[in-house]
Motif scaffolding. Structure first.
Motif, PDB file in Angstrom:
ATOM      1  N   SER A   1       0.813  -1.164  -0.053  1.00  0.00           N
ATOM      2  CA  SER A   1       0.013  -0.045  -0.185  1.00  0.00           C
ATOM      3  C   SER A   1       0.717   1.111  -0.004  1.00  0.00           C
ATOM      4  O   SER A   1       0.296   2.499  -0.295  1.00  0.00           O
ATOM      5  CB  SER A   1      -1.017   0.063   1.178  1.00  0.00           C
ATOM      6  OG  SER A   1      -0.198  -0.086   2.369  1.00  0.00           O
ATOM      7  N   ALA A   2       2.221   1.266   0.159  1.00  0.00           N
ATOM      8  CA  ALA A   2       3.027   2.237   0.292  1.00  0.00           C
ATOM      9  C   ALA A   2       3.425   2.708  -1.217  1.00  0.00           C
ATOM     10  O   ALA A   2       4.021   3.889  -1.236  1.00  0.00           O
ATOM     11  CB  ALA A   2       4.420   2.119   0.914  1.00  0.00           C
ATOM     12  N   SER A   3       3.132   1.636  -2.121  1.00  0.00           N
ATOM     13  CA  SER A   3       3.563   2.273  -3.520  1.00  0.00           C
ATOM     14  C   SER A   3       2.792   3.445  -3.961  1.00  0.00           C
ATOM     15  O   SER A   3       1.614   3.322  -3.631  1.00  0.00           O
ATOM     16  CB  SER A   3       3.316   0.994  -4.567  1.00  0.00           C
ATOM     17  OG  SER A   3       4.390  -0.064  -4.286  1.00  0.00           O
ATOM     18  N   ASN A   4       3.538   4.333  -4.518  1.00  0.00           N
ATOM     19  CA  ASN A   4       2.833   5.357  -5.232  1.00  0.00           C
ATOM     20  C   ASN A   4       3.040   5.660  -6.537  1.00  0.00           C
ATOM     21  O   ASN A   4       2.835   6.927  -7.054  1.00  0.00           O
ATOM     22  CB  ASN A   4       2.980   6.651  -4.180  1.00  0.00           C
ATOM     23  CG  ASN A   4       4.150   7.281  -4.217  1.00  0.00           C
ATOM     24  OD1 ASN A   4       5.018   6.726  -4.907  1.00  0.00           O
ATOM     25  ND2 ASN A   4       4.574   8.280  -3.600  1.00  0.00           N
ATOM     26  N   TYR A   5       4.109   4.987  -7.176  1.00  0.00           N
ATOM     27  CA  TYR A   5       4.320   5.411  -8.462  1.00  0.00           C
ATOM     28  C   TYR A   5       4.261   4.131  -9.362  1.00  0.00           C
ATOM     29  O   TYR A   5       4.686   3.016  -9.082  1.00  0.00           O
ATOM     30  CB  TYR A   5       5.730   5.878  -8.535  1.00  0.00           C
ATOM     31  CG  TYR A   5       6.127   6.185  -9.988  1.00  0.00           C
ATOM     32  CD1 TYR A   5       7.435   5.629 -10.221  1.00  0.00           C
ATOM     33  CD2 TYR A   5       5.640   7.390 -10.582  1.00  0.00           C
ATOM     34  CE1 TYR A   5       7.763   5.468 -11.659  1.00  0.00           C
ATOM     35  CE2 TYR A   5       6.203   7.256 -12.160  1.00  0.00           C
ATOM     36  CZ  TYR A   5       7.233   6.713 -12.501  1.00  0.00           C
ATOM     37  OH  TYR A   5       7.856   6.929 -13.760  1.00  0.00           O
TER      38      TYR A   5
ATOM     39  N   ILE B   1       4.007   5.497 -20.412  1.00  0.00           N
ATOM     40  CA  ILE B   1       3.028   6.274 -19.457  1.00  0.00           C
ATOM     41  C   ILE B   1       3.277   5.905 -18.145  1.00  0.00           C
ATOM     42  O   ILE B   1       3.591   4.900 -17.912  1.00  0.00           O
ATOM     43  CB  ILE B   1       1.543   5.909 -19.950  1.00  0.00           C
ATOM     44  CG1 ILE B   1       0.685   7.270 -19.508  1.00  0.00           C
ATOM     45  CG2 ILE B   1       1.174   4.811 -19.755  1.00  0.00           C
ATOM     46  CD1 ILE B   1      -1.019   7.376 -19.901  1.00  0.00           C
ATOM     47  N   ASP B   2       3.077   6.967 -17.110  1.00  0.00           N
ATOM     48  CA  ASP B   2       3.278   6.710 -15.866  1.00  0.00           C
ATOM     49  C   ASP B   2       1.948   7.322 -15.121  1.00  0.00           C
ATOM     50  O   ASP B   2       1.537   8.275 -15.688  1.00  0.00           O
ATOM     51  CB  ASP B   2       4.347   6.983 -15.112  1.00  0.00           C
ATOM     52  CG  ASP B   2       4.799   8.307 -15.249  1.00  0.00           C
ATOM     53  OD1 ASP B   2       6.156   8.532 -15.275  1.00  0.00           O
ATOM     54  OD2 ASP B   2       3.951   8.992 -15.708  1.00  0.00           O
ATOM     55  N   ILE B   3       1.888   6.795 -13.786  1.00  0.00           N
ATOM     56  CA  ILE B   3       0.720   7.479 -12.918  1.00  0.00           C
ATOM     57  C   ILE B   3       1.179   7.489 -11.601  1.00  0.00           C
ATOM     58  O   ILE B   3       1.951   6.858 -10.998  1.00  0.00           O
ATOM     59  CB  ILE B   3      -0.548   6.997 -13.303  1.00  0.00           C
ATOM     60  CG1 ILE B   3      -1.873   7.642 -12.440  1.00  0.00           C
ATOM     61  CG2 ILE B   3      -0.632   5.473 -12.501  1.00  0.00           C
ATOM     62  CD1 ILE B   3      -3.004   7.529 -13.007  1.00  0.00           C
ATOM     63  N   ARG B   4       0.975   8.607 -10.755  1.00  0.00           N
ATOM     64  CA  ARG B   4       1.197   8.821  -9.266  1.00  0.00           C
ATOM     65  C   ARG B   4      -0.018   8.474  -8.720  1.00  0.00           C
ATOM     66  O   ARG B   4      -1.086   8.785  -9.064  1.00  0.00           O
ATOM     67  CB  ARG B   4       1.976   9.990  -9.201  1.00  0.00           C
ATOM     68  CG  ARG B   4       3.332   9.957  -9.927  1.00  0.00           C
ATOM     69  CD  ARG B   4       4.150  11.169  -9.496  1.00  0.00           C
ATOM     70  NE  ARG B   4       5.249  11.325 -10.403  1.00  0.00           N
ATOM     71  CZ  ARG B   4       6.269  10.667 -10.319  1.00  0.00           C
ATOM     72  NH1 ARG B   4       6.722   9.697  -9.266  1.00  0.00           N
ATOM     73  NH2 ARG B   4       7.381  10.627 -10.942  1.00  0.00           N
ATOM     74  N   SER B   5       0.084   8.302  -7.507  1.00  0.00           N
ATOM     75  CA  SER B   5      -1.169   7.870  -6.434  1.00  0.00           C
ATOM     76  C   SER B   5      -1.925   9.006  -6.339  1.00  0.00           C
ATOM     77  O   SER B   5      -3.210   8.855  -5.847  1.00  0.00           O
ATOM     78  CB  SER B   5      -0.568   7.247  -5.119  1.00  0.00           C
ATOM     79  OG  SER B   5       0.081   8.397  -4.370  1.00  0.00           O
ATOM     80  N   ASN B   6      -1.563  10.451  -6.696  1.00  0.00           N
ATOM     81  CA  ASN B   6      -2.669  11.339  -6.211  1.00  0.00           C
ATOM     82  C   ASN B   6      -3.737  11.520  -7.361  1.00  0.00           C
ATOM     83  O   ASN B   6      -4.212  12.608  -7.599  1.00  0.00           O
ATOM     84  CB  ASN B   6      -1.663  12.629  -6.003  1.00  0.00           C
ATOM     85  CG  ASN B   6      -0.889  12.893  -7.202  1.00  0.00           C
ATOM     86  OD1 ASN B   6      -0.364  12.275  -7.889  1.00  0.00           O
ATOM     87  ND2 ASN B   6      -0.255  14.141  -6.985  1.00  0.00           N
ATOM     88  N   VAL B   7      -3.291  10.730  -8.497  1.00  0.00           N
ATOM     89  CA  VAL B   7      -4.211  10.948  -9.838  1.00  0.00           C
ATOM     90  C   VAL B   7      -4.816   9.509 -10.135  1.00  0.00           C
ATOM     91  O   VAL B   7      -4.443   8.609  -9.854  1.00  0.00           O
ATOM     92  CB  VAL B   7      -3.356  11.282 -10.897  1.00  0.00           C
ATOM     93  CG1 VAL B   7      -3.994  11.112 -12.261  1.00  0.00           C
ATOM     94  CG2 VAL B   7      -2.331  12.622 -10.749  1.00  0.00           C
ATOM     95  N   GLY B   8      -6.301   9.463 -10.477  1.00  0.00           N
ATOM     96  CA  GLY B   8      -6.783   8.334 -10.894  1.00  0.00           C
ATOM     97  C   GLY B   8      -6.600   7.846 -12.168  1.00  0.00           C
ATOM     98  O   GLY B   8      -6.965   6.747 -12.744  1.00  0.00           O
ATOM     99  N   GLU B   9      -6.427   8.654 -12.882  1.00  0.00           N
ATOM    100  CA  GLU B   9      -6.549   8.562 -14.591  1.00  0.00           C
ATOM    101  C   GLU B   9      -5.709   9.411 -15.174  1.00  0.00           C
ATOM    102  O   GLU B   9      -5.396  10.474 -15.034  1.00  0.00           O
ATOM    103  CB  GLU B   9      -7.905   8.482 -15.202  1.00  0.00           C
ATOM    104  CG  GLU B   9      -8.081   8.150 -16.526  1.00  0.00           C
ATOM    105  CD  GLU B   9      -9.334   8.018 -17.145  1.00  0.00           C
ATOM    106  OE1 GLU B   9     -10.307   8.290 -16.164  1.00  0.00           O
ATOM    107  OE2 GLU B   9      -9.581   7.653 -18.035  1.00  0.00           O
ATOM    108  N   LYS B  10      -4.816   8.923 -16.490  1.00  0.00           N
ATOM    109  CA  LYS B  10      -4.055   9.748 -17.028  1.00  0.00           C
ATOM    110  C   LYS B  10      -3.931   9.451 -18.534  1.00  0.00           C
ATOM    111  O   LYS B  10      -4.240   8.169 -18.741  1.00  0.00           O
ATOM    112  CB  LYS B  10      -2.620   9.759 -16.471  1.00  0.00           C
ATOM    113  CG  LYS B  10      -1.616  10.664 -17.448  1.00  0.00           C
ATOM    114  CD  LYS B  10      -0.167  10.299 -16.327  1.00  0.00           C
ATOM    115  CE  LYS B  10       0.698  11.196 -17.197  1.00  0.00           C
ATOM    116  NZ  LYS B  10       2.246  11.174 -16.687  1.00  0.00           N
TER     117      LYS B  10
END
Lengths: 112, 118
Positions: free
Chosen positions: A28-32, A48-57
């Motif tokens: 659960s600590a993963s955020n990238y 493409i990449d996404i960070r945990s503060n975003v739900g979709e990219k």
């Protein structure tokens, strides 16, 4: 440690159709969460990449969604083309560290 | 931007010799570089994490005396496979991560080096 599962292992779609690849992670600590495309005999290429503060990219035909509650993220490729054929890897990384844990890969084949 | 090169792209050597692989970040400075090994039709296996100016951190099961890593500058890391044997034959890939300050570092991969030990 982190464990990333990826499905399916192989995926065949017709040109123009959509492709979806799913990954789940355990920490659960993963955020990238990056996605890489690897063509035969070459190194992985970040698509493409996404960070945990975003739900979709989204980036043109490629999109990634993230559900932190369920600990899963997905890659969506629309209007697939033959050049999309490759192996795709998902990965996850914890907060402040940079070590990536990779999924097992999905071999995507786009047929004419 | 974010180009990583590797040299050589492929190498064939005799058993018992040492092989050096270079990894360079061409248009950015990389405080951290990573070395991976990949067997045919398998995922990437992290071997070690290399930070500039300090000793590399090896993953469990990776022999540090066999896979020597040096990260002498912010743009260059080298992996030396010492006394190579046929079982060391593999595809070795490096990656470099520029610090972004966002709590996760994007890794950009090199094209890989295919090693064949006879």
């Amino acid at each position: 440690g982190e464990n990333v599962e990826q499905h399916p292992s192989t995926l065949s779609v017709q040109e123009g159709d959509s492709a979806v690849i799913k990954c789940t992670y355990s920490d659960s600590a993963s955020n990238y969460f990056p996605w890489y495309k690897q063509e035969l005999g070459k190194g992985p290429q970040l698509i493409i990449d996404i960070r945990s503060n975003v739900g979709e990219k989204k980036d043109q035909r490629i999109a990634v969604t993230l559900n932190k509650t369920a600990k899963h993220f997905s890659l969506h490729i629309t209007e697939t083309q033959p050049e999309d054929s490759a192996v795709y890897f998902c990965a996850a990384a914890p907060g402040t560290a940079s070590k990536l844990t990779f999924g097992t890969g999905t071999r995507l084949q786009v047929t004419l | 931007g974010a180009v990583v090169s590797q040299h050589p792209s492929w190498v064939i050597c005799k058993s018992g010799t040492s092989v050096k692989i270079e990894c360079r970040s061409l248009d950015f400075q990389a405080t951290t570089m990573f070395w991976y090994r990949q067997f045919p039709k398998q995922s990437l296996m992290l071997m070690a994490t290399s930070n500039e100016g300090s000793k590399a951190t090896y993953e469990q099961g990776v022999e540090k005396d066999k896979f020597l890593i040096n990260h002498a500058s912010l743009t260059l890391s080298t992996l030396t496979v010492t006394s190579a044997h046929p079982e060391d034959s593999s595809f070795y890939i490096c990656s470099a991560a520029p610090w972004t300050g966002q709590g996760g570092e994007t890794q950009y991969f090199g094209p890989g080096t295919r090693l064949l030990v006879l």
